[in-house]
Write a protein that holds these residues in place. Structure first.
Motif, PDB file in Angstrom:
ATOM      1  N   ILE A  84       0.766  -1.172   0.080  1.00  0.00           N
ATOM      2  CA  ILE A  84       0.092  -0.025   0.141  1.00  0.00           C
ATOM      3  C   ILE A  84       0.824   1.215  -0.049  1.00  0.00           C
ATOM      4  O   ILE A  84       1.605   1.427   1.084  1.00  0.00           O
ATOM      5  N   PHE A  85       0.857   1.852  -1.075  1.00  0.00           N
ATOM      6  CA  PHE A  85       1.885   2.962  -1.245  1.00  0.00           C
ATOM      7  C   PHE A  85       0.865   4.394  -0.854  1.00  0.00           C
ATOM      8  O   PHE A  85       0.020   4.590  -1.561  1.00  0.00           O
ATOM      9  N   LEU A  86       1.574   4.874   0.206  1.00  0.00           N
ATOM     10  CA  LEU A  86       0.631   6.153   0.850  1.00  0.00           C
ATOM     11  C   LEU A  86       1.264   7.352  -0.089  1.00  0.00           C
ATOM     12  O   LEU A  86       2.485   7.581  -0.451  1.00  0.00           O
ATOM     13  N   PRO A  87       0.197   8.439  -0.293  1.00  0.00           N
ATOM     14  CA  PRO A  87       0.695   9.602  -0.794  1.00  0.00           C
ATOM     15  C   PRO A  87       1.670  10.515  -0.100  1.00  0.00           C
ATOM     16  O   PRO A  87       1.852  10.067   1.113  1.00  0.00           O
ATOM     17  N   ASP A  88       2.254  11.455  -0.699  1.00  0.00           N
ATOM     18  CA  ASP A  88       3.463  12.163  -0.080  1.00  0.00           C
ATOM     19  C   ASP A  88       2.779  12.829   1.252  1.00  0.00           C
ATOM     20  O   ASP A  88       3.386  13.024   2.234  1.00  0.00           O
ATOM     21  N   GLU A  89       1.619  13.452   0.835  1.00  0.00           N
ATOM     22  CA  GLU A  89       0.965  14.337   1.654  1.00  0.00           C
ATOM     23  C   GLU A  89      -0.261  13.713   2.845  1.00  0.00           C
ATOM     24  O   GLU A  89      -1.303  13.215   2.361  1.00  0.00           O
ATOM     25  N   ILE A  90       0.315  13.716   3.982  1.00  0.00           N
ATOM     26  CA  ILE A  90      -0.523  12.868   5.086  1.00  0.00           C
ATOM     27  C   ILE A  90      -0.717  14.098   6.132  1.00  0.00           C
ATOM     28  O   ILE A  90       0.349  14.504   6.699  1.00  0.00           O
ATOM     29  N   LYS A  91      -1.940  14.540   6.281  1.00  0.00           N
ATOM     30  CA  LYS A  91      -2.233  15.718   7.093  1.00  0.00           C
ATOM     31  C   LYS A  91      -1.709  15.295   8.711  1.00  0.00           C
ATOM     32  O   LYS A  91      -1.412  16.265   9.454  1.00  0.00           O
ATOM     33  N   ASP A  92      -2.301  14.100   9.209  1.00  0.00           N
ATOM     34  CA  ASP A  92      -2.159  13.922  10.636  1.00  0.00           C
ATOM     35  C   ASP A  92      -2.427  12.574  10.857  1.00  0.00           C
ATOM     36  O   ASP A  92      -2.729  11.602   9.900  1.00  0.00           O
TER      37      ASP A  92
END
Length: 132
Positions: A84-92
């Motif tokens: 599962i590749f997460l996006p660069d931008e994770i808010k919290d």
């Protein structure tokens, strides 16, 4: 005899990139998944009753949206693994849990696991993390 299980591993594919939420949330993420794993009969029907299921939560610079990579299957080790590749931008942390469970939901949909069951596991996780 090999004991089957469900596991989550973390990998950062870009030097210097760190997942600030993996250690903070691992126990709470994996608990509801493991509690439900043996109920996922379609997974065991497809791969066999002695297979484990793994998720690699992956971070990599340049990933703009959530991506799921097809499973890697080891017949010798009896393991099915999805990345599962997460996006660069994770808010919290709350956004992180939403993204991880969105990826898990995409995978579990292949094994006829309902969105309601995944939502229930996500709520359990967020409750344990005091996010609700």
């Amino acid at each position: 005899m090999k004991l089957q299980t469900l596991y989550i591993s973390y990998i950062n594919l870009s030097p210097g990139l760190k997942n600030p939420y993996d250690l903070l949330s691992h126990k709470e993420l994996i608990k509801p998944l493991r509690e439900n794993f043996f109920k996922w009969h379609a997974f065991f029907d497809k791969y066999g009753s002695d297979y484990s299921l793994g998720f690699f939560i992956t971070t990599m610079v340049g990933t703009n949206q959530l991506e799921i990579k097809k499973p890697s299957i080891s017949k010798k080790m009896k393991i099915v693994e999805y990345a599962i590749f997460l996006p660069d931008e994770i808010k919290d942390l709350n956004n992180y849990i939403d993204l991880v469970f969105e990826g898990i939901s995409i995978v579990l949909e292949k094994f006829s696991i309902s969105e309601n069951e995944v939502t229930s596991m996500k709520i359990q996780c967020k409750t344990e993390l005091n996010l609700l």
